[in-house]
Design an enzyme around this catalytic site. Structure first.
Site, PDB file in Angstrom:
ATOM      1  N   VAL A   1      -5.462  -5.268   9.384  1.00  0.00           N
ATOM      2  CA  VAL A   1      -6.951  -4.594   8.923  1.00  0.00           C
ATOM      3  C   VAL A   1      -7.667  -4.446  10.402  1.00  0.00           C
ATOM      4  CG1 VAL A   1      -8.983  -5.603   8.117  1.00  0.00           C
ATOM      5  CG2 VAL A   1      -6.818  -6.486   6.946  1.00  0.00           C
TER       6      VAL A   1
ATOM      7  N   ARG B   1     -17.511 -17.097   2.415  1.00  0.00           N
ATOM      8  CA  ARG B   1     -17.784 -16.588   0.952  1.00  0.00           C
ATOM      9  C   ARG B   1     -18.506 -17.064   0.092  1.00  0.00           C
ATOM     10  NH1 ARG B   1     -11.381 -14.352   0.469  1.00  0.00           N
ATOM     11  NH2 ARG B   1     -11.674 -12.725   1.878  1.00  0.00           N
TER      12      ARG B   1
ATOM     13  N   CYS C   1      -9.652  -9.532  -1.402  1.00  0.00           N
ATOM     14  CA  CYS C   1      -9.311  -7.964  -1.819  1.00  0.00           C
ATOM     15  C   CYS C   1      -9.104  -7.672  -3.386  1.00  0.00           C
ATOM     16  CB  CYS C   1      -7.968  -7.808  -1.032  1.00  0.00           C
ATOM     17  SG  CYS C   1      -6.629  -8.527  -1.475  1.00  0.00           S
TER      18      CYS C   1
ATOM     19  N   SER D   1       1.478  -5.998   1.829  1.00  0.00           N
ATOM     20  CA  SER D   1       0.254  -5.763   2.890  1.00  0.00           C
ATOM     21  C   SER D   1      -0.707  -7.013   2.766  1.00  0.00           C
ATOM     22  CB  SER D   1      -0.233  -4.381   2.404  1.00  0.00           C
ATOM     23  OG  SER D   1      -0.927  -4.502   1.288  1.00  0.00           O
TER      24      SER D   1
ATOM     25  N   LYS E   1     -10.191 -18.040  -6.488  1.00  0.00           N
ATOM     26  CA  LYS E   1     -11.316 -17.016  -5.456  1.00  0.00           C
ATOM     27  C   LYS E   1     -11.853 -16.124  -6.521  1.00  0.00           C
ATOM     28  CE  LYS E   1      -8.965 -17.332  -1.236  1.00  0.00           C
ATOM     29  NZ  LYS E   1      -7.970 -16.545  -0.446  1.00  0.00           N
TER      30      LYS E   1
ATOM     31  N   ARG F   1       2.688 -11.830  -6.266  1.00  0.00           N
ATOM     32  CA  ARG F   1       3.174 -10.918  -5.236  1.00  0.00           C
ATOM     33  C   ARG F   1       4.414 -10.040  -5.703  1.00  0.00           C
ATOM     34  NH1 ARG F   1      -0.030 -10.425  -1.257  1.00  0.00           N
ATOM     35  NH2 ARG F   1       0.230 -12.516  -0.563  1.00  0.00           N
TER      36      ARG F   1
ATOM     37  N   HIS G   1      -2.578  -2.926  -3.832  1.00  0.00           N
ATOM     38  CA  HIS G   1      -2.491  -3.776  -5.051  1.00  0.00           C
ATOM     39  C   HIS G   1      -2.736  -3.165  -6.379  1.00  0.00           C
ATOM     40  CE1 HIS G   1      -2.005  -6.880  -1.977  1.00  0.00           C
ATOM     41  NE2 HIS G   1      -3.243  -7.427  -2.037  1.00  0.00           N
TER      42      HIS G   1
END
Length: 333
Positions: free
Chosen positions: A12, A98, A128, A158, A212, A233, A240
């Site tokens: 990132v 967050r 993400c 990733s 999340k 995954r 994604h």
């Protein structure tokens, strides 16, 4: 405008450099920070060479306007006071802050104005998978309130960082060569496999990644929506994808949803089944937008719509979203 990147050597962090350059981000100075392992490395930005400084508890952030941090939650928590002490705005890519009530969680296409109220000097970048989903949900929610979301994510290597991407490539070579497969970043071999676990399991049976998506979606959209996620995954390298089922308070037609997404900021509608046009991670990698397709009525719910989306996890799912937040702050000083 003086900018810092914390964790510049990671996937990132490197994307931050590319995105800032591509968007011609206004800055007069750039300072790069990393761990003791990264300190001393050199990176080029717009023809100038920058040496990575070791992140320490000192006054290095004095005079820095905005710091993009992407070095993990532990580092963010440990150094937040040092980073924000002199007025630096910390746009943090980790999960550290967050869900703190006094830290805005921002996706500019959805709730950019929340970024203006940051009493602790911290703005959180969402997870993400959440970012990608809410960019597509917001224009639909504007038509009719979304009450329920079911989502299955298909998350590339990733999402676990540059070393995980390298491991996936290595695993494919090892399998094809008939050699023992290296397994380090994931619980199991990812090559030629899918793993129905991202992050640790909670007592509920959901993983932290799935939790999340429930919590962050509600905070970003200022909504009571309920979200049930299954995060998986998959052995793609980058970008994604998500299969999404939503229930709205009032029934919506496919045409209404398609038009809203066609006009939405940050979205590209790619939905032409007759010509096999739909989003795929191989082609969304390196792109800024969230690509949406396969929009249909939900056979199992009269008020339901289902669709497919794909987006670059490192760009819109991380670096680009943070840079967009910074751009909004600058434009609304």
């Amino acid at each position: 405008m003086k900018i810092a990147i914390v964790g510049v050597s990671g996937a990132v962090g490197q994307e931050f450099l590319r995105v800032l350059d591509e968007r011609n981000f206004p800055m007069d100075g750039l300072v790069l920070f990393g761990s003791s392992r990264s300190a001393g490395r050199k990176y080029e930005y717009r023809g100038n060479e920058y040496i990575v400084k070791e992140l320490c508890h000192n006054d290095d952030f004095k005079g820095i306007d905005i710091a993009f941090t992407s070095a993990g939650a532990g580092i963010s928590k440990e150094f937040a006071a040092d980073i924000t002490r002199f007025g630096t705005v910390m746009i943090d890519n980790s999960k550290a802050f967050r869900m703190d009530s006094d830290v805005p969680l921002v996706v500019p296409e959805c709730n950019a104005e929340d970024a203006l109220n940051h009493p602790r000097g911290i703005i959180a970048n969402p997870n993400c998978t959440t970012i990608m989903m809410v960019v597509a949900l917001k224009p639909i929610d504007n038509l009719s309130h979304i009450s329920r979301i079911h989502i299955a994510s298909y998350q590339s290597a990733s999402g676990a960082g540059a070393s995980a991407m390298a491991e996936l490539e290595q695993q494919y070579r090892e399998v094809l060569d008939g050699r023992p497969v290296t397994v380090s970043k994931f619980a199991y071999q990812l090559a030629y496999n899918v793993i129905p676990q991202i992050d640790e399991f909670l007592e509920s049976g959901y993983t932290k990644e799935e939790q999340k998506m429930f919590d962050e979606t509600r905070k970003i959209l200022h909504s009571d929506v309920r979200c049930s996620a299954m995060c998986v995954r998959v052995p793609s390298l980058r970008s994604h994808s998500e299969a999404v089922w939503i229930e709205t308070e009032h029934p919506l037609s496919v045409e209404e949803v398609s038009q809203a997404l066609r006009e939405a900021p940050g979205v590209i509608l790619q939905d032409d089944p007759a010509n096999r046009q739909y989003p795929m991670p191989l082609y969304t990698a390196g792109k800024d937008e969230v690509f949406v397709g396969r929009i249909r009525k939900d056979y199992a719910n009269d008020n339901g719509i289902t669709f497919w989306l794909s987006a670059d996890q490192i760009r819109k799912g991380a670096a680009l979203n943070a840079v967009q937040i910074a751009e909004y702050l600058i434009a609304n000083k």
